[in-house]
Structures are given as C-alpha cells and as structure tokens.
Scaffold this motif. Structure first.
Motif, mmCIF file in Angstrom:
data_model
loop_
_atom_site.group_PDB
_atom_site.id
_atom_site.type_symbol
_atom_site.label_atom_id
_atom_site.label_comp_id
_atom_site.label_asym_id
_atom_site.label_seq_id
_atom_site.Cartn_x
_atom_site.Cartn_y
_atom_site.Cartn_z
ATOM 1 N N TYR A 5 1.023 -0.974 -0.288
ATOM 2 C CA TYR A 5 0.213 0.223 0.010
ATOM 3 C C TYR A 5 0.786 1.164 0.289
ATOM 4 N N ILE A 10 0.105 7.498 -4.183
ATOM 5 C CA ILE A 10 -1.369 7.041 -3.967
ATOM 6 C C ILE A 10 -2.260 8.364 -4.232
ATOM 7 N N GLU A 11 -2.039 8.986 -2.078
ATOM 8 C CA GLU A 11 -2.178 10.087 -2.060
ATOM 9 C C GLU A 11 -1.768 11.603 -3.184
ATOM 10 N N ARG A 13 -0.604 11.624 -5.651
ATOM 11 C CA ARG A 13 -1.368 11.393 -7.498
ATOM 12 C C ARG A 13 -2.601 12.233 -7.777
ATOM 13 N N LEU A 14 -3.879 11.425 -6.594
ATOM 14 C CA LEU A 14 -4.875 11.486 -6.611
ATOM 15 C C LEU A 14 -4.864 13.235 -6.674
ATOM 16 N N LYS A 17 -3.875 15.687 -9.536
ATOM 17 C CA LYS A 17 -4.952 15.297 -10.125
ATOM 18 C C LYS A 17 -6.576 15.776 -10.035
ATOM 19 N N TYR A 648 -6.148 -3.056 0.913
ATOM 20 C CA TYR A 648 -5.672 -2.372 0.343
ATOM 21 C C TYR A 648 -5.301 -4.155 -0.351
ATOM 22 N N HIS A 744 -8.538 8.614 -1.340
ATOM 23 C CA HIS A 744 -7.778 8.632 -2.050
ATOM 24 C C HIS A 744 -7.291 7.048 -2.545
ATOM 25 N N HIS A 748 -8.530 5.301 -6.250
ATOM 26 C CA HIS A 748 -7.532 4.297 -7.264
ATOM 27 C C HIS A 748 -7.457 3.163 -6.971
ATOM 28 N N GLU A 751 -10.364 2.601 -10.657
ATOM 29 C CA GLU A 751 -9.791 2.528 -11.103
ATOM 30 C C GLU A 751 -8.946 1.357 -11.202
ATOM 31 N N GLN A 752 -7.939 0.814 -10.634
ATOM 32 C CA GLN A 752 -7.295 -0.062 -10.715
ATOM 33 C C GLN A 752 -8.164 -1.387 -10.952
#
Ligand SMILES: [Zn+2]
Ligand SMILES: [Zn+2]
Length: 836
Positions: A5, A10-11, A13-14, A17, A648, A744, A748, A751-752
């Motif tokens: 994880y 992750i955090e 990037r989002l 965005k 996760y 977040h 993520h 999307e995955q």
C-alpha cells in the motif's frame, strides 16, 4: 504493479489530479438539487494539528456522501484572517500582521490539500482581503442607514499606555496583559450594533431550528437572549429624592426587599458616599470590583462582595427605608444596573445578606405551610433558614396582598397596583445587550465613517468603499494602533461639505467579518454585491454547518442577526443562515484539549507522512461519534493504517476476479452457501452504513465496514461465474462505502479495478432486500398427516406466513381442488398439516 500500500504515491497522484482538474469546483445548475455544506472557517494561526482536522474531516465525509447521492455540493473554505493574534504575533516578531497571516494561510491551505478535503478552491476568501472587507463595510453602512449601527458611550477596560480597549480576557489580575500597567474603567464612545432590536425575532426563530440544531445550542442562545417578564419599580433615594428604577421578575416579593444593590459601574454608586465617612471604602471597592471579570462576578458560587453606601431608598409599596449597597454580582448591563434584593427568596441575595448581616424577611410561604395561618402577620424565624425559597406559594407579610397565590394572581395584582399609582410598570427585560464592535486595534476592517467638524458623523459613500486599511505601517513603541496616528489615513475630505475631515480610526470586531461570510462563498468573486442574487437564491442558506460548540452563542447568534438584517433590507430571501448544525467534540490528548498552548499537539504533517491522509482521516472519524470528545491514540491510528493495508491487499489479490465479474445474479438464488454469505454481508453492510451515515454516526459505520472486511478476508469463493459477480459487487460496495472516509485509496482502487467513471460521482449503493434474507429453512407440507411436499421460507417466518405459503403452494392447491380446508395445523418453523 506494486503489492504494498504505497499511500504516498496514491495520495500525491490523486491530490494533483483533483486540483488540476478542479474536481470540486461547482457551478449553479438549476436542474440539480444543491447541497451547501460548510465547516466553520479557521483562523489562520499557524499549522493545523490533528485536533483541528476533526471539524474538516467530518464536513468532508458529509460533502462526499452528498455528492454520491447526486447533489450539486458546494463545499468552500476561507480564512477568518483579521484579529488580535496576528497583530500580537507581528508586534512580538517585529513583523507585519499581513505577512504573518498570509504565510499561515499558505501553510494551512497546503495542509488542507494534503488531507484531500474536497474544497472548491475557486471560492476561497479571506476576510482581510479588501475585496472581502469592502462588503463587511457595505453591510455596516446599511446598518448605519437603518439605525442599527450607532455610536454611544460605554464602560470599557482601557489601557492608557497602550491606547486601547482591552477585552476582559486581556486583563490579567487587573493589569494590561501587554504592558502590565493597571487597567482603568473608562467611559468611551464607540460603535454599537442594535442586536437587541432583533431579540424577539432571534428568540422566535429558534423554533424553526428545533429539527436541525442541537438542543443545547438552542437553550444556550435562549438563555443568552434571556427574555424575562416582570416590572420596573421606582424606588426613591431618601437623601436626594431621586428615582432609582429597578427591574424585577418577582414583584410579588417587593415586601421582602431588605436592601438594594447597585452595580459598581452605576453612575450613582460612587456619588452616594461622596463627602461621607464611607467615601474611601466605597471608592476602593468600586475600583476593585470593576476590574474583576464579569463572568467571575456573576458565577454561581462565586464570592459575593459588597459595600454599604450609607444611603437609603424608600420601598414605594410599603414606604420602608432600606439600605443601598454596591455589589459585585450586579452588572450595569442587566436591567438598569440596580436591583432590589430579597434574601428570603433569592439564593444570591440570601448568601449576600448572611455574609453582611442584612435582614431576611419571608414573604412567600409554600401552600401547605401557610394553610390556616395569619398571612398578614406571618411568623417565621429567618435564623432557621438554610437557603432561599425561590418557589411559589402564598404571599405573606405583604400588606393588602397577603393571602394571594403569588403566581396565579399575586404578580399581576402587584403590577396593576404599581401602574395605577404611577410607581412602576409591566416590563419585558432582555439579558442581551447591544454589540460593541469598535476596536482600537490595527488588524481589522476600518469602520467606514468620517468625522466632520461641520457635519458631524458622515458615512463613507458606497462608491468610495472599501476604506483600505493601510499596509505600509509600523507599530509604534507605545502599542497604539498604527492607524490612530497615521495622518495619511486619517485626513480626508467630508463627503457632504467637501471640507477637511478625519476618518474613524476604530476597526471592526472580527466577529463582524465572520457574521456573513457564508453568503460570500456563493459568488466569491462578485464585484457588484456581497453576493450575486441568483447565486444566493440557488445556493443559500447553508444546508449543513459543522463547527465547535464554543461558538454556540457569539458567532452563531451574530450570524443569525446579520441574516435577519439582510433579510429585512431585502438582500436575502431566507431568515436563518444554517438549516442544520452539527457541533463536534474536542480532541483530547493526555487528559486535556489538544492545543498549542497545552503543548500536547500531534502534528498533522507527521501523521500524514507516516500513515497517509486516508489513515489519519479514518482514525479521526472512527475513534468517536462526531459530537463526543475524541481521545487521541497512537495505537488507534496504527490500527486504521493496518486496516487500510488489509483492504488494499485483499483488493490487489482479487483484482482479476473483480475486473472480470459478470452479470449480477438475482437475489441469493443459485448461489453457493459461501457466495450467498458474502452477498448477504455486502447488502447488510450497505444498509447499516447508510443508516449510520444518515445520522452522522461515522464511527459505527466504519466499524460495520471493518466487520465486512473480516468476512471478505475469510471468504473462499470458487470459480463459478456467479462467484466472480458476487466478489466484484462486494469489492465495489466496499470502495463506495469507504470512499467518503478514505477517498484517495478508494479512487485509486476504483481505477485499478477497471470500474467506469469516477467513484466520486458514482451513486451511493442501495441495499437490496432480496439479498439480505437469511438462509432458508425447510417447511414440511402435509395433507391429512401425509407428506405431500416441502417449501423454503426465511428462518423468522411467522405462523400466519407459514399457513399462507402452504395454501399458496401449487401441490397443496391441487389436493384442495378449490375447496377451503377444514383445519390447518402449524408447527412453527417445521410443518403445516392441512386437514381436508
Ligand atoms: Zn497596556
Ligand atoms: Zn462636512
């Protein structure tokens, strides 16, 4: 693909965005139902710690959930950025309040972004920005025009060396907190807002808030407004014949008045003893009493202190001579600053009378005690009294009123009598006072008024607003406000006669800036009004407000007052600014409220670097229901972090199945017991979390999601096509339910898992009843005692339902051939025997 994880990646990037795509910027959309969610905006005092985060995390969960429910959600943030702390910090650090404020705002903005709070950053406002305070001044100007803003003299804590009024909190043991010189009580002219004109309105309006506001806040406001019915009674000073008006809610106890008490600030207080041998003692007393904190003075159980003035007043009802005292517990702000004291029936007066050996006379007796006695000459020994009797009963020792029941007729008859003799009148009194908004400080919105030698006080015309607070200033060594001596700022011309005039140098109490800010967010960049009307009409009022209980009175009452004023001048079409209010509890660490001054602060940056924004948010929301205090625990946040790791890993491990999950089965039909179990848990969790979140019980909602995760972790699903669909549904639901808390991670994994669209706008899941039925039980069907069939029913099926199900069974119908049965025997949970 990473298998651990990696919350940082992750955090980050989002966050980037969402910011670059302006994911949380909203516009008016008449086709969509709006929801205005607001947290009380912060004072930019430095860095946010985890104690601060709670308010915003709670708000963010509500905002994100409402968005998933299809609302057009307005969720703005800004800064309550004028005020004393900025000025003090600047003086101490030889800096500028503007610089100090702006760097704090930058720091806190960065932290809010890091925590993933879903703000519409296009609507950010700061009350110290001229584009904002122009409208604070504009509202003040409207208030002046309507006679709601006015100037008057009042007593204030004044520090001469610093040249400013001090708040009670800034008076430390009678001295100025800054320069340590003694503080004086000075009568000073300043600006006031006539909130008392709205007292009845504000009281009435509380009824409309009963559904949406916590009861204790309503009670606090009601008490603060403090409406009481009673009488104003004229006592006469023996020496001068002067009238001394007192307000009392208990005119039925007038015969029991054994002394009068004046507030130390009362104009007569010092005069009564002037030239007598009591003068010195009285003056010393007054000087000390006025410095004492007002809440301390009036606190229940607080030390009641007083001094006899040597003067007497005449009770207008019985002509009795009673001593006039000065007492610390009487406030000039209440009534006329003078009270009649009835020790037998008021506990405060009782304690005072006992302390100073003043008479105590019983004039109300409980009915059972008064029965059969001579009411006009009632005997009772005051020495035996342990406390005052404030209750109702029969009036005794009260002349012609003796024998009346005080509540049923006594109070009314005494008031009628006072009115007919012209010595008193029926009156309503309020505890609420007009609001003094003048501050002799620098870091606030200038009051838009001009003093002209010829025309007097003149308002700055609207087209000259804002009156800009000069920023190229230096703080004088004296501590005076830098604009008080700033000739460039002060010198102006009179808008009326054009002659030389001087600007008002007082600035506004910062509570004024925060009394209307929720309107500004609806159109934060509007140049032509404090907010564009079509934006106000669409977005306002606030649907859900979130903030601390410490604002139960001042901020919330002032905002209600401003809204009513704006409504009266036709500027808004609502009367209450906040439909619903949620007051969150404190964050406690090591037994005390988390705060910088207590030195028990947990850094938000450290926590979010170590565990991530999602884990930090999750712990804050899981550790206690929003309205309760929350105990910070390092082990607790680690637990939240471990949970997110489990989520996760489970999602990662099952990613292929989740991606491939085909059509959803109907109900639990055709599922293996294991798959049925998972599907049942999925829908039960959806139902439970939805129910809890509707009630803001976020902690139990999260607990339910954690239990769900335990079931998922233990489930062993096979390769059947239905199993894949059940797994996909479970994973999708898990992400949707967690999304408001840990956005977040959820975005993520969404999307995955190849789910279409953004999880942020995905509809909140709905629980399906047919997926929640427990495993069925088998019911045996008999006709005349012989086995003829079986049917499946839920385990909690009732006798009546069993009979109905049996009679509806096709096989049974065949045997009955349309005739009614002679008898039906039901063995609950086991069999139905039909006798034909
Ligand atoms: Zn001072
Ligand atoms: Zn003039």
């Amino acid at each position: 693909m990473s298998t651990h994880y990696d919350f940082k990646a992750i955090e980050t990037r989002l966050r980037e965005k969402w910011l670059s795509e302006k994911t949380f910027s909203v516009t008016r959309d008449p086709g969509k139902k709006k929801f205005y969610l607001l947290e009380m905006f912060p004072y930019p005092s430095g860095k946010l710690h985890v104690g601060h985060l709670r308010n915003y995390a709670i708000g963010d969960v509500i905002a994100r959930r409402k968005r998933m429910e299809g609302h057009n959600v307005l969720h703005p943030i800004g800064w309550d950025s004028f005020g004393m702390p900025a000025e003090n910090a600047a003086i101490q650090n030889k800096s500028h309040p503007y610089k100090w404020t702006m760097s704090n705002i930058e720091e806190m903005r960065r932290q809010f972004m890091k925590m993933g709070v879903s703000y519409d950053w296009d609507r950010e406002v700061a009350t110290s920005h001229p584009g904002y305070y122009k409208w604070t001044q504009w509202i003040f100007a409207r208030m002046y025009d309507e006679g709601v803003a006015y100037r008057k003299k009042s007593f204030v804590n004044w520090c001469g060396p610093c040249g400013t009024v001090l708040a009670n909190e800034q008076v430390v043991e009678s001295n100025c907190w800054r320069c340590d010189n003694p503080v004086e009580q000075q009568e000073r002219e300043g600006w006031f807002l006539a909130i008392t004109k709205y007292a009845d309105n504000l009281l009435e309006g509380l009824k409309d808030l009963e559904q949406g506001w916590p009861e204790r806040v309503l009670v606090m406001q009601q008490n603060w407004i403090g409406k009481s019915l009673g009488a104003e009674v004229d006592f006469t000073l023996e020496k001068t014949g002067e009238k001394l008006k007192v307000f009392t809610t208990r005119p039925d106890t007038l015969y029991g008045a054994t002394f009068m008490a004046l507030a130390p600030e009362h104009p007569l207080a010092s005069m009564l003893a002037t030239g007598t041998d009591r003068e010195k003692e009285v003056e010393t007393f007054i000087r000390e009493a006025v410095r004492q904190d007002k809440t301390e003075r009036t606190a229940e159980g607080g030390d009641k202190k007083g001094v006899f003035t040597g003067a007497y007043a005449i009770n207008p009802l019985n002509g009795e001579r009673i001593p006039v005292w000065i007492a610390n517990f009487v406030l000039i702000e209440y009534g006329s600053g003078a009270i009649m004291s009835v020790p037998a029936h008021d506990q405060r007066d009782f304690e005072f009378a006992r302390k100073y050996g003043i008479d105590i006379r019983v004039v109300i007796a409980p009915e059972e005690e008064a029965a059969g006695k001579d009411h006009a000459n009632y005997t009772s020994d005051p020495a035996l009294l342990k406390e005052a009797y404030p209750g109702g009963g029969i009036m005794v020792n009260s002349g012609p009123f003796s024998g009346l029941n005080n509540r049923n007729e006594g109070i009314a008859k005494v008031i009628d009598h006072l009115q007919s003799k012209g010595i008193g009148a029926r009156m309503v009194n309020y505890r609420l006072r007009d609001w003094g908004v003048s501050r002799q400080r620098y870091w606030g919105a200038p009051i838009p008024m001009i003093h002209c030698g010829k025309c007097g006080i003149v308002r700055v015309p609207d087209e000259q607003l804002p009156v800009i607070l000069p920023t190229d200033i230096e703080f004088p060594e004296s501590g005076h406000s830098p604009i008080a001596g700033n000739e460039e700022f002060i010198n102006t011309s009179c808008p009326k006669c054009g002659g030389a005039a001087r600007r008002e140098t007082d600035t506004m109490d910062t509570f004024m800036c925060s009394s209307w800010y929720y309107n500004r967010y609806t159109s934060a960049r509007c140049q032509t009004a404090f907010a564009a009307r079509e934006d106000l009409d669409y977005w306002a009022p606030v649907d859900q407000y979130v903030g601390g209980i410490e604002h139960a009175i001042l901020h919330l009452l002032y905002s209600r007052f401003f809204t009513r004023f704006l409504h009266d001048i036709g500027a808004v079409d609502f009367k209450e600014p906040f439909k619903r209010l949620l007051t969150q509890g404190m964050v406690i660490k090591d037994g005390a409220k988390m705060s910088k001054s207590k030195g028990n602060v947990v850094s938000l940056d450290v926590m979010s670097d170590r565990y991530g924004a999602d884990a930090t948010r999750l712990f804050i929301l899981f550790a206690a229901p929003p309205e309760r205090d929350l105990e910070w625990s390092d082990a607790g946040i680690e637990g939240s972090f471990r949970f997110l790791n489990r989520v996760y890993r489970w999602l990662e491990a099952n990613l292929e199945t989740i991606k491939g999950g085909g059509d959803r089965p109907t109900g639990l039909e055709g599922l293996s017991p294991e798959a049925a179990n998972v599907r049942r848990a999925t829908h039960k969790t959806i139902a439970r979390v939805t129910f809890d979140m509707d009630r803001f019980q976020f902690n139990t909602a999260i607990a339910a999601i954690m239990e769900f995760m335990n079931i998922l972790g233990a489930a062993k699903l096979g390769g059947a096509p239905e199993d894949g669909a059940v797994m996909a549904e479970a994973a999708e639901s898990l992400l949707l339910l967690l999304n408001p808390f840990t956005p977040h991670l959820c975005a993520h994994m969404w999307e995955q898992a190849g789910r279409p669209g953004s999880i942020l706008d995905h509809p909140w899941p709905g629980a399906m009843a047919e997926c929640m039925v427990e495993e069925s039980i088998e019911i045996v069907l008999q006709i005349n005692g012989k086995l003829r069939g079986r049917l499946l029913a839920p385990p909690d099926v009732t006798k009546e339902q069993m009979e109905m199900l049996a009679l509806a069974d096709e096989k049974v119908k065949g045997y009955l051939e349309g005739k009614p049965p002679r008898k039906v025997v039901v063995v609950p949970g086991r069999l139905v025997n039909i006798v034909v």
